[in-house]
Design a protein around this motif. Sequence first.
Motif, PDB file in Angstrom:
ATOM      1  N   LYS A 193      -9.604  -0.646  12.082  1.00  0.00           N
ATOM      2  CA  LYS A 193      -9.821   0.717  11.855  1.00  0.00           C
ATOM      3  C   LYS A 193      -9.814   1.150  10.381  1.00  0.00           C
ATOM      4  CE  LYS A 193      -8.388   5.294  13.871  1.00  0.00           C
ATOM      5  NZ  LYS A 193      -7.710   5.795  14.963  1.00  0.00           N
ATOM      6  N   LYS A 194      -8.535   0.670   9.898  1.00  0.00           N
ATOM      7  CA  LYS A 194      -8.381   1.120   8.637  1.00  0.00           C
ATOM      8  C   LYS A 194      -9.455   0.450   7.431  1.00  0.00           C
ATOM      9  CE  LYS A 194      -5.280  -1.427   6.028  1.00  0.00           C
ATOM     10  NZ  LYS A 194      -5.693  -2.084   4.942  1.00  0.00           N
ATOM     11  N   LEU A 195      -9.931  -0.675   7.972  1.00  0.00           N
ATOM     12  CA  LEU A 195     -10.935  -1.400   6.893  1.00  0.00           C
ATOM     13  C   LEU A 195     -12.298  -0.678   7.251  1.00  0.00           C
ATOM     14  CD1 LEU A 195     -10.076  -5.284   7.538  1.00  0.00           C
ATOM     15  CD2 LEU A 195      -9.759  -3.629   5.224  1.00  0.00           C
ATOM     16  N   ARG A 196     -12.618  -0.172   8.463  1.00  0.00           N
ATOM     17  CA  ARG A 196     -13.712   0.313   8.566  1.00  0.00           C
ATOM     18  C   ARG A 196     -13.920   1.875   8.062  1.00  0.00           C
ATOM     19  NH1 ARG A 196     -14.729   4.597  11.975  1.00  0.00           N
ATOM     20  NH2 ARG A 196     -12.800   4.367  13.261  1.00  0.00           N
ATOM     21  N   LYS A 197     -12.646   2.376   8.016  1.00  0.00           N
ATOM     22  CA  LYS A 197     -12.490   3.761   7.370  1.00  0.00           C
ATOM     23  C   LYS A 197     -12.815   3.552   5.803  1.00  0.00           C
ATOM     24  CE  LYS A 197     -10.479   6.506  10.863  1.00  0.00           C
ATOM     25  NZ  LYS A 197      -9.533   7.462  11.292  1.00  0.00           N
ATOM     26  N   GLU A 198     -12.122   2.604   5.236  1.00  0.00           N
ATOM     27  CA  GLU A 198     -12.033   2.455   3.868  1.00  0.00           C
ATOM     28  C   GLU A 198     -13.477   1.905   3.213  1.00  0.00           C
ATOM     29  OE1 GLU A 198      -9.422  -0.966   2.725  1.00  0.00           O
ATOM     30  OE2 GLU A 198      -8.016   0.210   3.146  1.00  0.00           O
ATOM     31  N   LYS A 199     -14.471   1.503   4.241  1.00  0.00           N
ATOM     32  CA  LYS A 199     -15.803   1.165   3.822  1.00  0.00           C
ATOM     33  C   LYS A 199     -16.590   2.292   4.383  1.00  0.00           C
ATOM     34  CE  LYS A 199     -16.262  -3.463   2.802  1.00  0.00           C
ATOM     35  NZ  LYS A 199     -17.064  -3.681   1.953  1.00  0.00           N
ATOM     36  N   ASN A 200     -16.026   3.358   4.812  1.00  0.00           N
ATOM     37  CA  ASN A 200     -16.757   4.756   5.302  1.00  0.00           C
ATOM     38  C   ASN A 200     -17.937   4.325   6.355  1.00  0.00           C
ATOM     39  OD1 ASN A 200     -15.353   6.509   3.451  1.00  0.00           O
ATOM     40  ND2 ASN A 200     -16.796   5.784   1.935  1.00  0.00           N
ATOM     41  N   ASN A 237      -5.919  -2.702  11.852  1.00  0.00           N
ATOM     42  CA  ASN A 237      -6.530  -3.343  10.767  1.00  0.00           C
ATOM     43  C   ASN A 237      -8.138  -3.100  10.455  1.00  0.00           C
ATOM     44  OD1 ASN A 237      -4.324  -4.398   9.596  1.00  0.00           O
ATOM     45  ND2 ASN A 237      -4.497  -6.117  10.454  1.00  0.00           N
ATOM     46  N   PHE A 240     -15.994  -6.927   5.756  1.00  0.00           N
ATOM     47  CA  PHE A 240     -14.794  -6.186   5.176  1.00  0.00           C
ATOM     48  C   PHE A 240     -14.245  -6.847   3.804  1.00  0.00           C
ATOM     49  CE2 PHE A 240     -13.877  -4.399   9.516  1.00  0.00           C
ATOM     50  CZ  PHE A 240     -14.405  -3.348   9.195  1.00  0.00           C
ATOM     51  N   ASN A 264      -2.210  -8.993   8.438  1.00  0.00           N
ATOM     52  CA  ASN A 264      -1.973  -7.812   7.241  1.00  0.00           C
ATOM     53  C   ASN A 264      -0.647  -7.223   7.332  1.00  0.00           C
ATOM     54  OD1 ASN A 264      -2.755  -6.620   5.171  1.00  0.00           O
ATOM     55  ND2 ASN A 264      -3.616  -4.938   6.202  1.00  0.00           N
TER      56      ASN A 264
END
Length: 146
Positions: free
Chosen positions: A8-15, A6, A54, A64
């Motif tokens: 990692k996914k959220l970090r990548k979504e926020k660039n 989660n 996030f 999640n």
Amino acid sequence: MNLGENIKKLRKEKNLSQEQLAEMLNVSRQAVSKWESGKTYTDIDNLVLLRDIFNVTLDDLIINENKTKSEDTIEPSKSCTNNYIEYEKDEEDDELSVNLMIGGLTIGMAIGLITDNFMWGTAGSFLGMGIGYILEYIRKAEPYHK
């Protein structure tokens, strides 16, 4: 998904890079990497910061799970609803017992002060407790008489 996935996914979504996220949290990049790989877990303070960064709930951050609408919705059964109603009644009845005990103690103390005999306070509290217990016994026995 688990916490690391989660994050990692959220970090990548926020660039954000691991380094950038680490700076925001005042931790090392290696710490973020370990969280994402599941080797370690963050402490509660960082979980709260991650939630704010996030803009998600703690549940979404930690769990999640991808649930369908039918899995999310739990319909209460009639027995659950009845138990809740009975619980509310129990609270009201307990409050009555406590009020009787306090009332008996107060009356007993007042009589004790007037007569200058402290034993009235003790007798009043026992009288209040006794009436409270008797009423509770009657209330519990009531369903058997219906």
